[in-house]
Scaffold this motif. Sequence first.
Motif, mmCIF file in Angstrom:
data_model
loop_
_atom_site.group_PDB
_atom_site.id
_atom_site.type_symbol
_atom_site.label_atom_id
_atom_site.label_comp_id
_atom_site.label_asym_id
_atom_site.label_seq_id
_atom_site.Cartn_x
_atom_site.Cartn_y
_atom_site.Cartn_z
ATOM 1 N N MET A 1 -23.821 -54.913 49.740
ATOM 2 C CA MET A 1 -23.746 -54.193 50.993
ATOM 3 C C MET A 1 -24.397 -52.821 50.826
ATOM 4 S SD MET A 1 -22.710 -54.527 54.159
ATOM 5 C CE MET A 1 -21.796 -56.006 54.003
ATOM 6 N N ALA A 2 -24.100 -52.153 49.733
ATOM 7 C CA ALA A 2 -24.690 -50.836 49.505
ATOM 8 C C ALA A 2 -26.203 -50.942 49.352
ATOM 9 C CB ALA A 2 -24.066 -50.185 48.272
ATOM 10 N N GLY A 3 -26.666 -52.012 48.715
ATOM 11 C CA GLY A 3 -28.101 -52.216 48.561
ATOM 12 C C GLY A 3 -28.794 -52.419 49.897
ATOM 13 N N LEU A 4 -28.177 -53.184 50.791
ATOM 14 C CA LEU A 4 -28.744 -53.375 52.123
ATOM 15 C C LEU A 4 -28.805 -52.067 52.898
ATOM 16 C CD1 LEU A 4 -27.088 -56.708 53.264
ATOM 17 C CD2 LEU A 4 -29.507 -56.290 52.870
ATOM 18 N N TRP B 1 -29.291 -45.741 59.305
ATOM 19 C CA TRP B 1 -28.143 -46.379 58.678
ATOM 20 C C TRP B 1 -27.689 -47.521 59.574
ATOM 21 C CZ3 TRP B 1 -27.098 -45.198 53.875
ATOM 22 C CH2 TRP B 1 -27.404 -43.941 53.390
ATOM 23 N N GLY B 2 -27.327 -48.649 58.999
ATOM 24 C CA GLY B 2 -26.756 -49.752 59.762
ATOM 25 C C GLY B 2 -25.282 -49.469 60.015
ATOM 26 N N GLY B 3 -24.916 -49.222 61.242
ATOM 27 C CA GLY B 3 -23.548 -48.828 61.568
ATOM 28 C C GLY B 3 -22.498 -49.851 61.186
ATOM 29 N N PHE B 4 -22.749 -51.127 61.502
ATOM 30 C CA PHE B 4 -21.784 -52.165 61.172
ATOM 31 C C PHE B 4 -21.664 -52.332 59.665
ATOM 32 C CE2 PHE B 4 -23.200 -53.713 65.436
ATOM 33 C CZ PHE B 4 -21.989 -53.523 66.073
ATOM 34 N N ARG B 5 -22.790 -52.289 58.985
ATOM 35 C CA ARG B 5 -22.765 -52.453 57.529
ATOM 36 C C ARG B 5 -22.117 -51.272 56.835
ATOM 37 N NH1 ARG B 5 -28.815 -55.001 56.827
ATOM 38 N NH2 ARG B 5 -28.387 -56.814 58.117
ATOM 39 N N LEU B 6 -22.352 -50.070 57.344
ATOM 40 C CA LEU B 6 -21.711 -48.890 56.774
ATOM 41 C C LEU B 6 -20.199 -48.953 56.965
ATOM 42 C CD1 LEU B 6 -22.105 -46.160 55.402
ATOM 43 C CD2 LEU B 6 -22.400 -45.151 57.654
ATOM 44 N N ALA B 7 -19.767 -49.378 58.129
ATOM 45 C CA ALA B 7 -18.331 -49.522 58.390
ATOM 46 C C ALA B 7 -17.726 -50.593 57.485
ATOM 47 C CB ALA B 7 -18.104 -49.862 59.855
ATOM 48 N N ALA B 8 -18.432 -51.689 57.287
ATOM 49 C CA ALA B 8 -17.921 -52.754 56.426
ATOM 50 C C ALA B 8 -17.831 -52.295 54.982
ATOM 51 C CB ALA B 8 -18.822 -53.976 56.528
ATOM 52 N N LEU B 9 -18.821 -51.549 54.521
ATOM 53 C CA LEU B 9 -18.778 -51.030 53.157
ATOM 54 C C LEU B 9 -17.594 -50.090 52.973
ATOM 55 C CD1 LEU B 9 -20.069 -50.801 50.360
ATOM 56 C CD2 LEU B 9 -21.435 -48.909 51.255
ATOM 57 N N VAL C 1 -14.995 -61.986 52.488
ATOM 58 C CA VAL C 1 -15.732 -62.956 53.311
ATOM 59 C C VAL C 1 -15.451 -62.727 54.790
ATOM 60 C CG1 VAL C 1 -15.905 -65.410 53.881
ATOM 61 C CG2 VAL C 1 -15.949 -64.681 51.505
ATOM 62 N N VAL C 2 -14.215 -62.430 55.136
ATOM 63 C CA VAL C 2 -13.872 -62.150 56.534
ATOM 64 C C VAL C 2 -14.615 -60.915 57.030
ATOM 65 C CG1 VAL C 2 -11.987 -61.376 58.029
ATOM 66 C CG2 VAL C 2 -11.665 -63.323 56.525
ATOM 67 N N VAL C 3 -14.673 -59.873 56.215
ATOM 68 C CA VAL C 3 -15.382 -58.647 56.607
ATOM 69 C C VAL C 3 -16.871 -58.932 56.790
ATOM 70 C CG1 VAL C 3 -16.078 -56.353 55.828
ATOM 71 C CG2 VAL C 3 -13.703 -57.077 55.586
ATOM 72 N N LEU C 4 -17.469 -59.670 55.865
ATOM 73 C CA LEU C 4 -18.899 -59.976 55.986
ATOM 74 C C LEU C 4 -19.187 -60.881 57.178
ATOM 75 C CD1 LEU C 4 -19.889 -60.451 52.247
ATOM 76 C CD2 LEU C 4 -20.252 -58.465 53.711
ATOM 77 N N ALA C 5 -18.307 -61.821 57.468
ATOM 78 C CA ALA C 5 -18.485 -62.670 58.645
ATOM 79 C C ALA C 5 -18.373 -61.855 59.923
ATOM 80 C CB ALA C 5 -17.455 -63.801 58.643
ATOM 81 N N ALA C 6 -17.475 -60.884 59.930
ATOM 82 C CA ALA C 6 -17.344 -60.011 61.099
ATOM 83 C C ALA C 6 -18.603 -59.172 61.301
ATOM 84 C CB ALA C 6 -16.124 -59.109 60.946
ATOM 85 N N VAL C 7 -19.187 -58.703 60.215
ATOM 86 C CA VAL C 7 -20.444 -57.937 60.315
ATOM 87 C C VAL C 7 -21.552 -58.836 60.858
ATOM 88 C CG1 VAL C 7 -22.260 -56.800 58.973
ATOM 89 C CG2 VAL C 7 -19.864 -56.252 58.553
ATOM 90 N N ALA C 8 -21.652 -60.053 60.358
ATOM 91 C CA ALA C 8 -22.683 -60.975 60.840
ATOM 92 C C ALA C 8 -22.498 -61.281 62.326
ATOM 93 C CB ALA C 8 -22.648 -62.265 60.027
ATOM 94 N N ALA C 9 -21.271 -61.511 62.747
ATOM 95 C CA ALA C 9 -21.016 -61.794 64.159
ATOM 96 C C ALA C 9 -21.305 -60.583 65.033
ATOM 97 C CB ALA C 9 -19.558 -62.234 64.340
ATOM 98 N N ALA C 10 -20.918 -59.399 64.575
ATOM 99 C CA ALA C 10 -21.146 -58.185 65.358
ATOM 100 C C ALA C 10 -22.637 -57.895 65.494
ATOM 101 C CB ALA C 10 -20.438 -57.000 64.707
ATOM 102 N N GLU C 11 -23.393 -58.063 64.405
ATOM 103 C CA GLU C 11 -24.830 -57.802 64.491
ATOM 104 C C GLU C 11 -25.532 -58.857 65.336
ATOM 105 O OE1 GLU C 11 -26.351 -57.311 60.542
ATOM 106 O OE2 GLU C 11 -25.684 -55.220 60.474
ATOM 107 N N THR C 12 -25.079 -60.091 65.280
ATOM 108 C CA THR C 12 -25.661 -61.138 66.121
ATOM 109 C C THR C 12 -25.458 -60.815 67.596
ATOM 110 O OG1 THR C 12 -25.293 -62.801 64.424
ATOM 111 C CG2 THR C 12 -25.593 -63.592 66.669
ATOM 112 N N TRP C 13 -24.260 -60.398 67.945
ATOM 113 C CA TRP C 13 -23.962 -60.036 69.337
ATOM 114 C C TRP C 13 -24.707 -58.768 69.747
ATOM 115 C CZ3 TRP C 13 -21.195 -55.609 70.895
ATOM 116 C CH2 TRP C 13 -20.951 -55.549 72.262
ATOM 117 N N TRP C 14 -24.712 -57.745 68.907
ATOM 118 C CA TRP C 14 -25.289 -56.441 69.239
ATOM 119 C C TRP C 14 -26.803 -56.528 69.457
ATOM 120 C CZ3 TRP C 14 -23.041 -51.971 70.520
ATOM 121 C CH2 TRP C 14 -23.808 -50.809 70.495
#
Length: 69
Positions: free
Chosen positions: A1-4, A15-23, A46-59
């Motif tokens: 996550m930090a690398g992304l 900065w990716g807002g969703f990814r920063l929040a997940a990190l 895994v739940v946190v990463l799935a939430a990030v993927a869903a949020a970015e897909t929607w956003w």
Amino acid sequence: MAGLLLFGRIMLRAWGGFRLAALCLVLAAVPAASRLSLVAALAGVVVVLAAVAAAETWWYAELRRRVRG
């Protein structure tokens, strides 16, 4: 996550807002996760990463529609 996050900051100057929040969430949960079993801790990540993927897909759905025509 930090690398992304670092890659996005270098390449896009943003900065990716969703990814920063997940990190931040994953780092804050490390003390609690250390007391859980390994499977439960991994399930939490895994739940946190799935939430990030869903949020970015929607956003970014509308942006993808416009770019693809």
